[in-house]
Design a protein around this motif. Structure first.
Motif, PDB file in Angstrom:
ATOM      1  N   LEU A   1       4.294   7.331  -0.023  1.00  0.00           N
ATOM      2  CA  LEU A   1       3.220   7.345   0.649  1.00  0.00           C
ATOM      3  C   LEU A   1       1.758   7.995   0.854  1.00  0.00           C
ATOM      4  CD1 LEU A   1       5.341   8.770   3.921  1.00  0.00           C
ATOM      5  CD2 LEU A   1       4.925   6.524   2.908  1.00  0.00           C
TER       6      LEU A   1
ATOM      7  N   GLN B   1       7.901  10.463   6.388  1.00  0.00           N
ATOM      8  CA  GLN B   1       8.279   9.566   7.594  1.00  0.00           C
ATOM      9  C   GLN B   1       8.136  10.156   8.756  1.00  0.00           C
ATOM     10  OE1 GLN B   1      11.138   6.417   6.830  1.00  0.00           O
ATOM     11  NE2 GLN B   1      10.083   5.040   7.742  1.00  0.00           N
TER      12      GLN B   1
ATOM     13  N   TYR C   1      14.020   3.393   9.741  1.00  0.00           N
ATOM     14  CA  TYR C   1      13.273   3.190   8.277  1.00  0.00           C
ATOM     15  C   TYR C   1      14.077   1.934   8.161  1.00  0.00           C
ATOM     16  CZ  TYR C   1      12.951   2.666   3.407  1.00  0.00           C
ATOM     17  OH  TYR C   1      12.223   1.852   2.341  1.00  0.00           O
TER      18      TYR C   1
ATOM     19  N   ASP D   1      10.441   0.644  10.279  1.00  0.00           N
ATOM     20  CA  ASP D   1       9.667   1.073   9.363  1.00  0.00           C
ATOM     21  C   ASP D   1      10.101   1.055   8.156  1.00  0.00           C
ATOM     22  OD1 ASP D   1       7.068   2.121   8.221  1.00  0.00           O
ATOM     23  OD2 ASP D   1       7.011   4.019   8.971  1.00  0.00           O
TER      24      ASP D   1
ATOM     25  N   ILE E   1       9.609   1.459   4.172  1.00  0.00           N
ATOM     26  CA  ILE E   1       8.564   1.320   3.669  1.00  0.00           C
ATOM     27  C   ILE E   1       8.288   0.623   2.511  1.00  0.00           C
ATOM     28  CG2 ILE E   1       7.473   3.120   1.861  1.00  0.00           C
ATOM     29  CD1 ILE E   1       8.697   5.712   3.348  1.00  0.00           C
TER      30      ILE E   1
END
Length: 514
Positions: free
Chosen positions: A79, A86, A366, A370, A372
């Motif tokens: 990130l 997160q 996740y 979202d 990553i």
């Protein structure tokens, strides 16, 4: 018994200026030690962490602890800006109640209906309902096939249809599927309604209703909940569960009818949403691949547990302190390889998810909300949930075992790698007792790997089975069998090493409808 996982054996090779260098992953597996596992787990599963309840102080202490471990190892975050967290937006809901009338007749909360989901205050008056049979939307059978429900409220019933031979139409088998009954059927039919554009689902399941309604009523009377859910982007979607009595009032032929259609009943409905926004965190760290950095191997475990109940700390040493600390040691091993110039060819994501005990919330955020890294670039998920104990029900076989779940469900490559790596380095007894989607324990669906598997990402779930201390305050660090924990951790490392470093990405050759 002396366990031997990690014994030196030849690994990948690298060439430079006509010199061939043999890289032995066992050299890096040797950094995974009983002593370090024990030291970290005694801290992570201590009373100081207050049982790591999602969204509470103990969970915040846990994520800070994990962050500091990664920083000390020099393992980066994907990130950037020193951000290992997160954010996972959650809602803590008190029990909402609805006011309902059908064709002018009123029905009472907890006697005929309960609110399962209400992301916003809702008021509809009057509203026509669309009956969608069983509410199923599968590849080879769909109640939504010939009807438009966008912007509509849908009514569905429990169960799923069978053919003349007694096989389910969705699968062609007589074995229960995700649509058949229970909580998974509930969530599957909810998702089908959302995906087809409905604004609400009224679900008739008299068996579940008789179980759920008394609990919801007690919670409403006490004014408590603790029930967490992911904060939804479908803010205007609601879900009710109703009794057969109310189901028949909406559609008198609901028990016999299987044909989707608009029905003439008029519904008046109002729901007052009662919820509190909570922020929790997944912890993410990674090592960038040296040759194929865009391809991601995920190693996951859940960081949360049950918190404090009746003044007792539920430490969760096995569930899932064991998996959490195992990932830290695996990260240390991969970092040692990277420092020696032998970093993995593919990137490794170390993913500690929150809210597993509340319904796999962190992993679902996740994968569904979202990711990553793109899911299409995700090679596999190796998920570790409870690997520090033994199963007292397992009366035959080697003490040095592990239950493997899911390894052969999506990728023959992954299953073969798992078997070959174990035979080469670890010699753990691989037990497939629970490797069955139709196992009554339903372990395949009960840990965070499932949110990857439902997206056709190959998975392995490493699990020692339950025991007398499962979900009890007695699941403490002194009861962990640390030699087994070390050996199983090394097995996961070696498997991840092979998946990350083999020339070709593993093939998904068994795509399934999850």
């Amino acid at each position: 018994l002396i366990l031997s996982c990690g014994t030196s054996s030849k690994g990948k090779t690298t060439s430079a200026q006509n010199e061939t260098k043999v890289v032995d992953p066992a050299d890096y597996a040797s950094t995974i030690t009983t002593e370090e596992l024990k030291e970290m787990l005694y801290t992570y599963a201590s009373d100081e962490f207050e049982g790591r309840e999602t969204g509470e102080k103990g969970q915040k202490l846990a994520v800070e602890y994990l962050k500091e471990q990664y920083k000390a190892m020099g393992v980066d975050t994907p990130l950037g800006d020193d951000d290992y967290f997160q954010e996972v937006p959650l809602e803590k809901q008190s029990v909402s109640e609805a006011k309902i009338s059908v064709n002018g007749k009123s029905f009472k909360s907890f006697e005929d209906h309960i609110v399962l989901r209400a992301s916003e205050n809702i008021s509809v008056s009057p509203e026509e309902i669309v009956f969608v049979g069983y509410g199923i939307d599968a590849d080879n059978y769909s109640d939504y096939k010939n009807i438009d429900v966008k912007g509509k409220i849908v009514l569905a019933k429990s169960g799923e249809p069978k053919d003349a031979n007694g096989n389910y139409l969705t699968s062609g088998s007589d074995e229960d599927t995700k649509w058949t009954n229970g909580r998974q059927s509930l969530s599957s039919k909810r998702d089908a309604a959302i995906n087809n554009g409905a604004i609400g689902l009224i679900y008739m399941d008299d068996n579940l209703f008789t179980r759920y309604a008394p609990y919801y009523q007690r919670q409403a009377t006490a004014g408590t909940s603790g029930r967490l859910s992911l904060k939804s982007s479908d803010a205007d979607f609601f879900m009710l569960m109703v009794s057969e009595n109310l189901g028949k009032a909406l559609h008198s032929e609901i028990l016999e009818d299987e044909t989707s259609k608009a029905i003439g009943s008029k519904l008046e409905l109002s729901i007052q949403n009662k919820s509190e926004e909570i922020i929790s965190e997944n912890v993410v760290a990674y090592i960038k691949g040296s040759e194929k950095p865009e391809e991601i191997v995920v190693i996951s475990a859940h960081l949360d547990h049950e918190g404090i109940k009746n003044g007792e700390v539920y430490n969760g040493a096995d569930d899932d302190g064991s998996g959490t600390i195992a990932i830290l040691e695996i990260a240390e091993a991969f970092k040692a390889a990277e420092k020696a110039g032998n970093g993995p060819k593919r990137s490794i994501l170390f993913l500690h998810v929150t809210g597993e005990e509340k319904g796999l919330l962190g992993s679902r955020h996740y994968t569904d909300n979202d990711p990553i890294f793109p899911l299409e670039n995700t090679v596999a998920d190796l998920n570790i949930d409870m690997i520090g104990r033994t199963d007292p029900k397992r009366t035959e076989g080697d003490r040095n075992y592990i239950y493997l779940i899911g390894s052969d469900k999506l990728s023959t490559d992954l299953h073969n790698i798992s078997e070959e790596v174990n035979a080469k380095y670890c010699n753990v007894e691989l037990d497939y007792t629970y490797n069955d989607e139709n196992d009554p324990n339903r372990f395949y669906y009960r840990s965070d790997h499932y949110n990857f598997a439902k997206n056709n990402i190959p998975v392995i779930f490493y699990f020692n089975g339950t025991h007398a201390d499962y979900h009890k305050p007695t699941d403490t660090a002194d009861k962990i069998e640390y030699d087994l924990l070390e050996n199983r951790t090394k097995l996961v490392f070696h498997t991840a090493w092979e998946v990350a470093n083999r020339p070709d990405r593993i093939v998904v050759d068994k795509i399934q409808e999850q």
